[in-house]
Design a protein around this motif. Structure first.
Motif, short mmCIF file in Angstrom:
data_model
loop_
_atom_site.label_atom_id
_atom_site.label_comp_id
_atom_site.label_asym_id
_atom_site.label_seq_id
_atom_site.Cartn_x
_atom_site.Cartn_y
_atom_site.Cartn_z
N PHE A 59 31.65 -6.17 36.09
CA PHE A 59 32.46 -5.46 37.09
C PHE A 59 31.84 -4.11 37.44
N ASN A 60 31.25 -3.42 36.48
CA ASN A 60 30.58 -2.15 36.78
C ASN A 60 29.40 -2.36 37.70
N GLU A 61 28.64 -3.42 37.45
CA GLU A 61 27.47 -3.69 38.29
C GLU A 61 27.90 -4.10 39.70
N LEU A 62 28.95 -4.88 39.78
CA LEU A 62 29.42 -5.37 41.08
C LEU A 62 30.09 -4.29 41.92
N PHE A 63 30.94 -3.48 41.28
CA PHE A 63 31.75 -2.52 42.04
C PHE A 63 31.45 -1.05 41.75
N GLY A 64 30.61 -0.77 40.79
CA GLY A 64 30.26 0.62 40.49
C GLY A 64 30.69 1.03 39.10
N GLU A 65 29.93 1.97 38.55
CA GLU A 65 30.17 2.46 37.20
C GLU A 65 31.59 3.02 37.08
N GLY A 66 32.24 2.68 35.99
CA GLY A 66 33.61 3.16 35.74
C GLY A 66 34.67 2.16 36.16
N THR A 67 34.29 1.12 36.85
CA THR A 67 35.25 0.11 37.29
C THR A 67 35.95 -0.51 36.08
N ASP A 68 35.19 -0.75 35.01
CA ASP A 68 35.77 -1.37 33.82
C ASP A 68 36.91 -0.54 33.24
N ARG A 69 36.77 0.77 33.25
CA ARG A 69 37.83 1.64 32.73
C ARG A 69 39.09 1.57 33.58
N LEU A 70 38.89 1.51 34.89
CA LEU A 70 40.04 1.39 35.79
C LEU A 70 40.74 0.05 35.63
N MET A 71 39.95 -0.99 35.40
CA MET A 71 40.52 -2.34 35.30
C MET A 71 41.14 -2.62 33.94
N PHE A 72 40.48 -2.20 32.87
CA PHE A 72 40.87 -2.62 31.53
C PHE A 72 41.37 -1.49 30.63
N GLY A 73 41.19 -0.25 31.05
CA GLY A 73 41.58 0.87 30.19
C GLY A 73 40.80 0.81 28.89
N ASP A 74 41.49 0.90 27.76
CA ASP A 74 40.85 0.86 26.46
C ASP A 74 40.91 -0.54 25.83
N SER A 75 41.40 -1.52 26.59
CA SER A 75 41.59 -2.87 26.05
C SER A 75 40.27 -3.63 25.97
N THR A 76 40.10 -4.34 24.88
CA THR A 76 38.98 -5.26 24.71
C THR A 76 39.62 -6.60 24.36
N ASN A 77 40.18 -7.24 25.37
CA ASN A 77 40.96 -8.46 25.19
C ASN A 77 40.37 -9.56 26.08
N MET A 78 39.93 -10.63 25.47
CA MET A 78 39.27 -11.69 26.22
C MET A 78 40.21 -12.33 27.25
N ARG A 79 41.48 -12.45 26.92
CA ARG A 79 42.45 -13.04 27.86
C ARG A 79 42.55 -12.17 29.12
N ILE A 80 42.56 -10.87 28.94
CA ILE A 80 42.65 -9.96 30.09
C ILE A 80 41.36 -10.02 30.91
#
Length: 122
Positions: A59-80
């Motif tokens: 997601f960072n590569e596709l939409f830009g650095e930091g996208t993962d934080r906006l999408m997932f916060g601090d979660s590391t959950n495979m279902r999410i």
């Protein structure tokens, strides 16, 4: 265009745009190749961590650095992470269908109905 929204991230998806589609295809192919290398023989927690890190990078590569934080916060959950992938796939499918409908409507409007043209010629 379709809207892709997940977590605190939102963007428009345009499957008729060359730049977006090229980037999407390149990132998706790279992700598939990396996913094949995830150690499934080790612990489940390690597989979850590896899989989520790949999703974050995708997601960072596709939409830009930091996208993962906006999408997932601090979660590391495979279902999410899976839900985010499914949401992206749905947005892409929605936009593709909308574009096909636009083209079909335009063709119908500007080329007319072939059968009707034949009837008017008789």
């Amino acid at each position: 265009m379709a809207v892709f929204k997940f977590g605190n991230f939102e963007t428009e998806i345009d499957t008729s745009d060359f730049g977006f589609m090229e980037k999407f295809e390149t990132c998706s192919i790279a992700l598939s190749e990396k996913m094949e290398k995830v150690d499934k023989a080790g612990t489940r927690s390690n597989a979850i961590k590896q899989t989520c890190k790949l999703a974050f990078g995708y997601f960072n590569e596709l939409f830009g650095e930091g996208t993962d934080r906006l999408m997932f916060g601090d979660s590391t959950n495979m279902r999410i992470c899976d839900q985010a992938m499914f949401a992206l796939a749905a947005a892409i499918e929605e936009d593709s269908k909308a574009y096909e409908s636009e083209v079909k409507a335009g063709l119908s409007k500007y080329t007319g109905n072939r059968e009707q043209r034949r009837r008017t010629k008789k």
